[in-house]
Scaffold this motif. Structure first.
Motif, PDB file in Angstrom:
ATOM      1  N   GLY A 100       3.820   5.398  -2.139  1.00 17.95           N
ATOM      2  CA  GLY A 100       2.683   4.857  -2.894  1.00 17.95           C
ATOM      3  C   GLY A 100       2.645   5.470  -4.277  1.00 17.95           C
ATOM      4  O   GLY A 100       3.666   5.913  -4.789  1.00 17.95           O
ATOM      5  N   GLU A 101       1.433   5.499  -4.851  1.00 15.60           N
ATOM      6  CA  GLU A 101       1.298   6.053  -6.205  1.00 15.60           C
ATOM      7  C   GLU A 101       1.195   7.566  -6.175  1.00 15.60           C
ATOM      8  O   GLU A 101       0.699   8.134  -5.198  1.00 15.60           O
ATOM      9  CB  GLU A 101       0.018   5.494  -6.845  1.00 15.60           C
ATOM     10  CG  GLU A 101       0.209   4.099  -7.370  1.00 15.60           C
ATOM     11  CD  GLU A 101      -1.111   3.495  -7.824  1.00 15.60           C
ATOM     12  OE1 GLU A 101      -2.017   4.252  -8.221  1.00 15.60           O
ATOM     13  OE2 GLU A 101      -1.211   2.262  -7.750  1.00 15.60           O
ATOM     14  N   GLY A 102       1.652   8.206  -7.238  1.00 16.91           N
ATOM     15  CA  GLY A 102       1.453   9.646  -7.435  1.00 16.91           C
ATOM     16  C   GLY A 102       2.110  10.508  -6.376  1.00 16.91           C
ATOM     17  O   GLY A 102       1.628  11.605  -6.089  1.00 16.91           O
ATOM     18  N   GLY A 103       3.206  10.009  -5.758  1.00 21.88           N
ATOM     19  CA  GLY A 103       3.910  10.822  -4.774  1.00 21.88           C
ATOM     20  C   GLY A 103       3.282  10.753  -3.382  1.00 21.88           C
ATOM     21  O   GLY A 103       3.694  11.465  -2.478  1.00 21.88           O
ATOM     22  N   TYR A 104       2.262   9.920  -3.208  1.00 22.37           N
ATOM     23  CA  TYR A 104       1.625   9.774  -1.893  1.00 22.37           C
ATOM     24  C   TYR A 104       2.186   8.562  -1.147  1.00 22.37           C
ATOM     25  O   TYR A 104       2.891   7.741  -1.722  1.00 22.37           O
ATOM     26  CB  TYR A 104       0.111   9.595  -2.058  1.00 22.37           C
ATOM     27  CG  TYR A 104      -0.600  10.861  -2.457  1.00 22.37           C
ATOM     28  CD1 TYR A 104      -0.918  11.825  -1.506  1.00 22.37           C
ATOM     29  CD2 TYR A 104      -0.951  11.106  -3.771  1.00 22.37           C
ATOM     30  CE1 TYR A 104      -1.567  12.985  -1.852  1.00 22.37           C
ATOM     31  CE2 TYR A 104      -1.604  12.268  -4.139  1.00 22.37           C
ATOM     32  CZ  TYR A 104      -1.910  13.205  -3.177  1.00 22.37           C
ATOM     33  OH  TYR A 104      -2.548  14.361  -3.523  1.00 22.37           O
ATOM     34  N   ALA A 105       1.816   8.482   0.131  1.00 27.48           N
ATOM     35  CA  ALA A 105       2.217   7.316   0.923  1.00 27.48           C
ATOM     36  C   ALA A 105       1.227   6.180   0.686  1.00 27.48           C
ATOM     37  O   ALA A 105       0.084   6.409   0.329  1.00 27.48           O
ATOM     38  CB  ALA A 105       2.218   7.692   2.400  1.00 27.48           C
ATOM     39  N   ARG A 106       1.689   4.934   0.885  1.00 30.72           N
ATOM     40  CA  ARG A 106       0.757   3.798   0.878  1.00 30.72           C
ATOM     41  C   ARG A 106       0.552   3.360   2.323  1.00 30.72           C
ATOM     42  O   ARG A 106       1.278   3.788   3.225  1.00 30.72           O
ATOM     43  CB  ARG A 106       1.306   2.647   0.028  1.00 30.72           C
ATOM     44  CG  ARG A 106       2.597   2.053   0.576  1.00 30.72           C
ATOM     45  CD  ARG A 106       2.913   0.685   0.000  1.00 30.72           C
ATOM     46  NE  ARG A 106       4.262   0.273   0.351  1.00 30.72           N
ATOM     47  CZ  ARG A 106       4.637  -0.207   1.538  1.00 30.72           C
ATOM     48  NH1 ARG A 106       3.752  -0.324   2.525  1.00 30.72           N
ATOM     49  NH2 ARG A 106       5.894  -0.551   1.770  1.00 30.72           N
ATOM     50  N   GLU A 107      -0.461   2.521   2.526  1.00 37.19           N
ATOM     51  CA  GLU A 107      -0.736   2.018   3.866  1.00 37.19           C
ATOM     52  C   GLU A 107       0.394   1.050   4.260  1.00 37.19           C
ATOM     53  O   GLU A 107       0.904   0.310   3.420  1.00 37.19           O
ATOM     54  CB  GLU A 107      -2.079   1.287   3.862  1.00 37.19           C
ATOM     55  CG  GLU A 107      -2.742   1.286   5.188  1.00 37.19           C
ATOM     56  CD  GLU A 107      -4.242   1.037   5.076  1.00 37.19           C
ATOM     57  OE1 GLU A 107      -4.750   0.771   3.972  1.00 37.19           O
ATOM     58  OE2 GLU A 107      -4.896   1.114   6.124  1.00 37.19           O
ATOM     59  N   LEU A 108       0.781   1.042   5.529  1.00 37.62           N
ATOM     60  CA  LEU A 108       1.853   0.148   5.985  1.00 37.62           C
ATOM     61  C   LEU A 108       1.300  -1.259   6.207  1.00 37.62           C
ATOM     62  O   LEU A 108       0.124  -1.430   6.550  1.00 37.62           O
ATOM     63  CB  LEU A 108       2.445   0.653   7.304  1.00 37.62           C
ATOM     64  CG  LEU A 108       3.084   2.048   7.318  1.00 37.62           C
ATOM     65  CD1 LEU A 108       3.678   2.336   8.696  1.00 37.62           C
ATOM     66  CD2 LEU A 108       4.165   2.174   6.259  1.00 37.62           C
ATOM     67  N   THR A 109       2.176  -2.266   6.046  1.00 37.55           N
ATOM     68  CA  THR A 109       1.784  -3.627   6.406  1.00 37.55           C
ATOM     69  C   THR A 109       1.813  -3.718   7.941  1.00 37.55           C
ATOM     70  O   THR A 109       2.373  -2.839   8.605  1.00 37.55           O
ATOM     71  CB  THR A 109       2.789  -4.652   5.831  1.00 37.55           C
ATOM     72  OG1 THR A 109       4.067  -4.382   6.447  1.00 37.55           O
ATOM     73  CG2 THR A 109       2.921  -4.521   4.321  1.00 37.55           C
TER      74      THR A 109
END
Ligand code: NAD
Length: 376
Positions: free
Chosen positions: A221-230
């Motif tokens: 995701g943004e800023g080195g973080y994870a994003r939510e999965l589809t």
């Protein structure tokens, strides 16, 4: 008159940490500040009042009423904010979006507040990063909790009574807490496997002597973080994960997505496929848990599997967690104290971005939008 730096006794249920340990209190004293300690503020972290030779010990009412700057760990209550002098400075964790009424009190008292969780996670601010220091404590303790709840040894043991195979520990989410859990489980002699949706973690996991599980699902995701999965990605992840989880003796889950509830990665069906006596330590319990069956704050048994959902884990290692937190505070506040006076440099992005309220306004835009959105 010197700037008065107040340290309250934490009032939140089960909170054992204190914002300043004696060493850091002395360091602030040397910078020209007058440190004021509420009676027994450090007692639960095993720092008696007498361990703070340079601090003045005050009662509750005085420690609030005489604060120019107050440092604390857990978010304040409305009543605590209302006891501070108008225009005082307050530094600590706030989790502001959860308590609009505290935000209103901060505005009403014109408190200058800085939230430790808002300090930007840039290289220069690493020494101020309390999210990281406390996550590292939690990760360490999670591995110990897993070992403690398990009916099996972590290390391989060769004894006259036979050879015992090492436990298999799986860690899901290899952020700060997950990496510390991996390192601790390895030190205890377990075989460790780990998984994260951020590909950068593969190298970090392997550098700790653990095996990286490549499930074919990546979600940077943004800023080195994870994003939510589809939904499709979630399904693929769960199908790939089930086979590994079935062989685990201890499963430690730490997956989190900033600003979202904990992702549910371990459905009930996957728990039923686990070994008899297996343990799940769900470090994400605070945000609802990574396991569908986790009951935050409780240890339950589902079939033959133990599911532990601990809350406020850093508080269980209160002495060292407090020392680390105090260092974060020292590194954050020191640049704002010049010649014994409190003078924040608002051009410094670390200071500007961690400020929550100032002069009666909520200056942190996402918090302001969340709270005004709630109000409308
Ligand atoms: P976090 O607590 O937000 O999340 C824990 C982990 O869960 C993360 O590694 C995340 O990728 C993972 N995760 C999320 N969803 C997942 C899923 N569905 N399946 C598996 N894993 C999942 O993370 P954190 O420990 O606070 O660290 C997050 C990032 O911040 C990292 O990139 C870290 O390197 C970075 N960081 C930077 C600094 C700095 O430069 N000052 C300090 C600390 C952390």
């Amino acid at each position: 008159m010197p700037v008065r730096l107040s340290v309250p006794k934490e009032g939140a249920d089960g909170e054992r940490r204190v914002a300043l340990d004696p060493t850091v209190a002395t360091r602030f004293g040397k910078m020209g500040l007058s440190v004021q300690l509420e009676k027994d503020a450090g007692a639960a972290a095993r720092f008696p009042d007498a361990a703070y030779p340079d601090a003045q010990v005050l009662d509750t009412a005085e420690v609030y009423a005489q604060a120019d700057i107050m440092v604390r760990v857990a978010p304040p209550t409305v009543a605590e904010v209302e006891q501070l002098p108008e225009g005082a400075t307050l530094v600590g964790f706030f989790h502001a979006h959860r308590s609009p009424e505290v935000m209103a009190a901060l505005q009403h008292r014109k408190i200058l507040s800085f939230a430790m969780e808002l300090i930007p996670r840039i290289s220069r601010a690493q020494s101020m990063d309390a999210l990281s220091s406390q996550a590292a404590v939690a990760g360490y303790k999670a591995a110990l909790m897993g070992a403690d709840l398990s009916c099996r040894f972590f290390p391989m043991l060769t004894t006259a009574a036979g050879t015992i195979r090492p436990s298999k520990v799986i860690v899901i989410g290899a952020g700060v807490a997950g990496l510390q859990a991996i390192a601790t489980a390895r030190r205890l002699g377990a075989m460790v496997e780990a998984y994260d949706v951020r590909s950068a973690t593969k190298e970090q996991v392997e550098s700790l002597g653990a095996k990286f599980l490549d499930l074919g699902v990546k979600a940077e995701g943004e800023g080195g973080y994870a994003r939510e999965l589809t939904e499709d990605e979630k399904k693929q992840q769960q199908e790939a994960l089930a086979g590994f989880i079935a062989k685990a003796d201890v499963l430690i889950t730490t997956a989190a997505i900033p600003g979202r509830p904990s992702p549910k990665l371990i459905p009930a069906g996957m728990v039923r496929g686990m070994k008899s006596g297996a343990v799940i330590v769900d470090l994400a319990a605070e945000g609802g848990g990574n396991c569908e069956l986790t009951e935050p704050g409780k240890t339950i048994e589902h079939g033959d599997v133990i599911i532990h959902g601990p809350l406020n884990v850093p508080s269980q290692v209160a002495l060292h967690a407090s020392e680390m937190y105090a260092k974060n505070l020292l590194n954050f506040l020191s640049p704002m104290i010049r010649d014994g006076e409190f003078k924040p440099d608002w051009d410094d992005e670390v200071i500007a971005k961690s400020c929550l309220t100032r002069d009666g306004e909520i200056v942190h835009a996402p918090t302001r939008e969340a709270i005004q959105g709630d109000a409308s």
